[in-house]
Design a protein around this motif. Structure first.
Motif, PDB file in Angstrom:
ATOM      1  N   VAL A 104      10.215   7.633   9.640  1.00  0.00           N
ATOM      2  CA  VAL A 104       8.962   8.325   9.354  1.00  0.00           C
ATOM      3  C   VAL A 104       8.400   7.784   8.036  1.00  0.00           C
ATOM      4  O   VAL A 104       9.106   7.688   7.035  1.00  0.00           O
ATOM      5  CB  VAL A 104       9.199   9.842   9.259  1.00  0.00           C
ATOM      6  N   GLY A 105       7.136   7.415   8.057  1.00  0.00           N
ATOM      7  CA  GLY A 105       6.503   6.825   6.885  1.00  0.00           C
ATOM      8  C   GLY A 105       6.409   5.315   6.933  1.00  0.00           C
ATOM      9  O   GLY A 105       5.615   4.719   6.195  1.00  0.00           O
ATOM     10  N   ASP A 106       7.204   4.685   7.797  1.00  0.00           N
ATOM     11  CA  ASP A 106       7.130   3.240   7.964  1.00  0.00           C
ATOM     12  C   ASP A 106       5.800   2.892   8.647  1.00  0.00           C
ATOM     13  O   ASP A 106       5.403   3.551   9.611  1.00  0.00           O
ATOM     14  CB  ASP A 106       8.310   2.767   8.830  1.00  0.00           C
ATOM     15  N   PRO A 107       5.099   1.853   8.197  1.00  0.00           N
ATOM     16  CA  PRO A 107       3.826   1.486   8.824  1.00  0.00           C
ATOM     17  C   PRO A 107       3.936   1.167  10.316  1.00  0.00           C
ATOM     18  O   PRO A 107       2.940   1.260  11.039  1.00  0.00           O
ATOM     19  CB  PRO A 107       3.380   0.242   8.034  1.00  0.00           C
ATOM     20  N   GLN A 108       5.141   0.773  10.779  1.00  0.00           N
ATOM     21  CA  GLN A 108       5.340   0.426  12.184  1.00  0.00           C
ATOM     22  C   GLN A 108       5.728   1.622  13.052  1.00  0.00           C
ATOM     23  O   GLN A 108       5.905   1.469  14.260  1.00  0.00           O
ATOM     24  CB  GLN A 108       6.412  -0.650  12.301  1.00  0.00           C
ATOM     25  N   ARG A 109       5.850   2.799  12.443  1.00  0.00           N
ATOM     26  CA  ARG A 109       6.282   3.984  13.200  1.00  0.00           C
ATOM     27  C   ARG A 109       5.331   4.300  14.363  1.00  0.00           C
ATOM     28  O   ARG A 109       5.758   4.607  15.469  1.00  0.00           O
ATOM     29  CB  ARG A 109       6.372   5.175  12.242  1.00  0.00           C
TER      30      ARG A 109
END
Length: 203
Positions: free
Chosen positions: A88-93
């Protein structure tokens, strides 16, 4: 406590494979249950708490999760160390979650309709068709080995699975076929096949 209700050589085999990839099998109790299969064999097992007798079903400290997509998302969040999903919070999520939802909302309906020989303009407009499905996969894989780029993820595990199970459904694309072969070569897949064979032999 985590408990997975599993039937060998079924859709829940993908969850066994995922747990192997997550190095989490020792943290989960696997309960083997029977299911009603497409060829008429099997039965609805009273030991399976799923109301429709389906698998996979995951129970975590009394909370029941059903549907493969929900279970994959839950487990990859619960065991993030192996990086099988962007956190959660990763740009790829968002991209990752979109692949999971696309599988449930498009890929399975399209492949089932294709196998059944069913076609209707309403269906095609809603779910697209094999051509559009293949184009989406091919476009994602033309410049990278996996759906999320260079790193194998639970999205690859899930989306390659119907083509590994039923190779005739694999789109006629070298890029997609190479991806299916690459995903199928994961040691976790062979481990699951051996596990299911052992379980089926004593059932």
């Amino acid at each position: 406590m985590l408990t997975l209700f599993h039937a060998p050589r079924s859709r829940s085999s993908r969850i066994i494979t995922l747990l192997r990839e997550l190095d989490a099998l020792d943290k989960v109790e696997v309960e083997i249950v029977d299911i009603t299969r497409g060829d008429g064999s099997g039965r609805k097992d009273p030991a399976n708490p799923h109301p429709e007798g389906k698998v996979p079903l995951l129970v975590h400290d009394g909370v029941v999760l059903w549907e493969t997509i929900a279970i994959i998302q839950y487990l990859t969040d619960l065991f993030p160390e192996k990086r099988m999903a962007p956190h959660v919070g990763d740009p790829q999520r968002g991209r990752y979650l979109s692949w999971l939802a696309w599988y449930a909302g498009v890929v399975e309906p399209v492949l089932i309709a294709q196998a059944a020989g069913v076609s209707h303009p309403y269906f095609d407009a809603t779910f697209r068709g094999p051509t559009e499905m293949a184009a989406r996969l091919e476009n994602a894989l033309k410049d990278s080995p996996y759906l999320m780029g260079e790193h194998y993820s639970a999205a690859d595990l899930l989306l390659h699975s119907p083509f590994a199970w039923y190779p005739a459904a694999t789109p006629d694309s070298a890029v997609i076929k190479d991806w299916v072969e690459r995903c199928g070569a994961r040691p976790s897949l062979q481990w699951t096949a051996d596990f299911d064979a052992r379980v089926a032999a004593v059932a």
